[in-house]
Design a protein around this motif. Structure first.
Motif, PDB file in Angstrom:
ATOM      1  N   LYS A  25      -0.249  -6.463   9.012  1.00 55.31           N
ATOM      2  CA  LYS A  25       0.223  -6.524   7.684  1.00 55.31           C
ATOM      3  C   LYS A  25      -0.327  -5.548   6.870  1.00 55.31           C
ATOM      4  N   ALA A  26       0.211  -4.861   5.921  1.00 57.68           N
ATOM      5  CA  ALA A  26      -0.119  -3.760   4.966  1.00 57.68           C
ATOM      6  C   ALA A  26       0.081  -4.349   3.565  1.00 57.68           C
ATOM      7  N   LEU A  27      -0.679  -4.168   2.558  1.00 54.12           N
ATOM      8  CA  LEU A  27      -0.392  -4.370   1.391  1.00 54.12           C
ATOM      9  C   LEU A  27      -0.929  -3.336   0.287  1.00 54.12           C
ATOM     10  N   ALA A  60       4.778  -5.903  10.323  1.00 55.73           N
ATOM     11  CA  ALA A  60       5.317  -5.343  11.674  1.00 55.73           C
ATOM     12  C   ALA A  60       4.552  -5.658  12.713  1.00 55.73           C
ATOM     13  N   TRP A  61       5.358  -5.343  13.963  1.00 59.26           N
ATOM     14  CA  TRP A  61       4.972  -5.672  15.146  1.00 59.26           C
ATOM     15  C   TRP A  61       5.186  -4.374  15.867  1.00 59.26           C
ATOM     16  N   GLY A  62       4.286  -4.265  16.937  1.00 62.09           N
ATOM     17  CA  GLY A  62       4.417  -3.156  17.854  1.00 62.09           C
ATOM     18  C   GLY A  62       4.033  -3.297  19.144  1.00 62.09           C
ATOM     19  N   ASN A  63       4.076  -2.413  20.252  1.00 61.98           N
ATOM     20  CA  ASN A  63       3.637  -2.703  21.487  1.00 61.98           C
ATOM     21  C   ASN A  63       1.897  -2.631  21.603  1.00 61.98           C
ATOM     22  N   THR A  64       1.500  -1.816  20.844  1.00 64.17           N
ATOM     23  CA  THR A  64      -0.006  -1.646  20.802  1.00 64.17           C
ATOM     24  C   THR A  64      -0.625  -1.656  19.468  1.00 64.17           C
ATOM     25  N   LEU A  65      -1.759  -1.925  19.307  1.00 64.02           N
ATOM     26  CA  LEU A  65      -2.343  -2.044  17.890  1.00 64.02           C
ATOM     27  C   LEU A  65      -2.127  -0.880  16.839  1.00 64.02           C
ATOM     28  N   GLY A  66      -2.068   0.387  17.677  1.00 65.91           N
ATOM     29  CA  GLY A  66      -2.186   1.523  16.708  1.00 65.91           C
ATOM     30  C   GLY A  66      -0.585   1.560  16.126  1.00 65.91           C
ATOM     31  N   VAL A  67       0.404   1.314  16.986  1.00 63.60           N
ATOM     32  CA  VAL A  67       1.678   1.353  16.400  1.00 63.60           C
ATOM     33  C   VAL A  67       1.868   0.279  15.361  1.00 63.60           C
ATOM     34  N   ALA A  68       1.407  -1.073  15.802  1.00 66.21           N
ATOM     35  CA  ALA A  68       1.354  -2.174  14.576  1.00 66.21           C
ATOM     36  C   ALA A  68       1.009  -1.931  13.412  1.00 66.21           C
ATOM     37  N   ARG A  69      -0.378  -0.994  13.370  1.00 65.30           N
ATOM     38  CA  ARG A  69      -0.780  -0.649  12.147  1.00 65.30           C
ATOM     39  C   ARG A  69      -0.073   0.507  11.378  1.00 65.30           C
ATOM     40  N   GLN A  70       0.540   1.285  12.326  1.00 67.11           N
ATOM     41  CA  GLN A  70       1.221   2.453  11.310  1.00 67.11           C
ATOM     42  C   GLN A  70       2.547   2.065  10.728  1.00 67.11           C
ATOM     43  N   LYS A  71       3.243   1.047  11.431  1.00 69.53           N
ATOM     44  CA  LYS A  71       4.602   0.470  10.864  1.00 69.53           C
ATOM     45  C   LYS A  71       4.595   0.118   9.606  1.00 69.53           C
ATOM     46  N   PRO A  72       3.378  -0.988   9.309  1.00 73.89           N
ATOM     47  CA  PRO A  72       3.554  -1.584   7.980  1.00 73.89           C
ATOM     48  C   PRO A  72       2.915  -0.570   7.107  1.00 73.89           C
ATOM     49  N   LEU A  73       2.243   0.371   7.227  1.00 73.82           N
ATOM     50  CA  LEU A  73       1.789   1.400   6.299  1.00 73.82           C
ATOM     51  C   LEU A  73       3.021   2.113   5.899  1.00 73.82           C
ATOM     52  N   ASN A  74       3.803   2.316   6.751  1.00 74.24           N
ATOM     53  CA  ASN A  74       5.069   3.092   6.519  1.00 74.24           C
ATOM     54  C   ASN A  74       5.952   2.473   5.541  1.00 74.24           C
ATOM     55  N   LYS A 100      -3.036  -0.582   2.099  1.00 71.39           N
ATOM     56  CA  LYS A 100      -4.088  -0.955   3.259  1.00 71.39           C
ATOM     57  C   LYS A 100      -3.834  -1.746   4.211  1.00 71.39           C
ATOM     58  N   VAL A 101      -3.959  -1.684   5.399  1.00 70.82           N
ATOM     59  CA  VAL A 101      -3.843  -2.771   6.532  1.00 70.82           C
ATOM     60  C   VAL A 101      -4.825  -3.772   6.129  1.00 70.82           C
ATOM     61  N   VAL A 102      -4.306  -5.255   5.936  1.00 69.40           N
ATOM     62  CA  VAL A 102      -5.099  -6.361   5.599  1.00 69.40           C
ATOM     63  C   VAL A 102      -5.305  -7.205   6.705  1.00 69.40           C
ATOM     64  N   LEU A 103      -4.522  -7.246   7.748  1.00 67.04           N
ATOM     65  CA  LEU A 103      -4.488  -7.888   8.963  1.00 67.04           C
ATOM     66  C   LEU A 103      -3.906  -7.343   9.944  1.00 67.04           C
ATOM     67  N   ALA A 104      -4.387  -7.413  11.189  1.00 68.17           N
ATOM     68  CA  ALA A 104      -4.088  -6.701  12.370  1.00 68.17           C
ATOM     69  C   ALA A 104      -4.579  -7.428  13.451  1.00 68.17           C
ATOM     70  N   GLY A 105      -4.042  -7.620  14.690  1.00 62.24           N
ATOM     71  CA  GLY A 105      -4.402  -8.276  15.917  1.00 62.24           C
ATOM     72  C   GLY A 105      -3.250  -8.279  16.907  1.00 62.24           C
ATOM     73  N   CYS A 106      -3.636  -8.858  17.975  1.00 60.01           N
ATOM     74  CA  CYS A 106      -2.585  -8.878  19.153  1.00 60.01           C
ATOM     75  C   CYS A 106      -2.781 -10.317  19.706  1.00 60.01           C
ATOM     76  N   LYS A 107      -1.790 -10.769  19.894  1.00 59.56           N
ATOM     77  CA  LYS A 107      -1.800 -12.192  20.560  1.00 59.56           C
ATOM     78  C   LYS A 107      -2.100 -11.882  22.099  1.00 59.56           C
ATOM     79  N   GLU A 108      -2.274 -12.821  22.692  1.00 56.94           N
ATOM     80  CA  GLU A 108      -2.715 -12.681  24.343  1.00 56.94           C
ATOM     81  C   GLU A 108      -1.489 -13.060  25.186  1.00 56.94           C
TER      82      GLU A 108
END
Length: 99
Positions: A49-51, A60-74, A91-99
């Motif tokens: 999540k970016a704010l 936003a969701w993604g297959n990897t953490l890098g993809v997931a961090r880039q989508k909400p920034l855009n 800025k990305v304020v929340l990021a993570g992956c579910k198990e």
């Protein structure tokens, strides 16, 4: 017979107007609605999540953490400007992956 002509014309005009309106609304019913944020898709395990400091951000969701961090920034830079915010401060304020 002159009394029937205006009634007959107005009923035709009303019928044509009604059919035109129905045709226009039926034509728009099949279009897909655009979503504002990415939904969780099958296989998307990571989220971010970016704010901005002011305005709207995005999740936003993604297959990897890098993809997931880039989508909400855009999304954040796109929507912050539209909502009266500052896109430069996203800025990305929340990021993570579910198990």
């Amino acid at each position: 017979m002159s009394m029937n002509t205006p009634v007959r014309c107005s009923s035709w005009a009303l019928s044509i107007l009604l059919l035109t309106c129905l045709g226009m609304t039926a034509g728009c019913g099949g279009h897909a609605k655009s979503t504002r944020y990415y939904a969780s898709a099958a296989g998307s395990n990571c989220y971010a999540k970016a704010l901005p400091t002011t305005g709207e951000g995005g999740l936003a969701w993604g297959n990897t953490l890098g993809v997931a961090r880039q989508k909400p920034l855009n999304n954040c830079t796109r929507y912050a400007g539209r909502s009266g915010g500052t896109p430069d401060t996203c800025k990305v304020v929340l990021a993570g992956c579910k198990e």
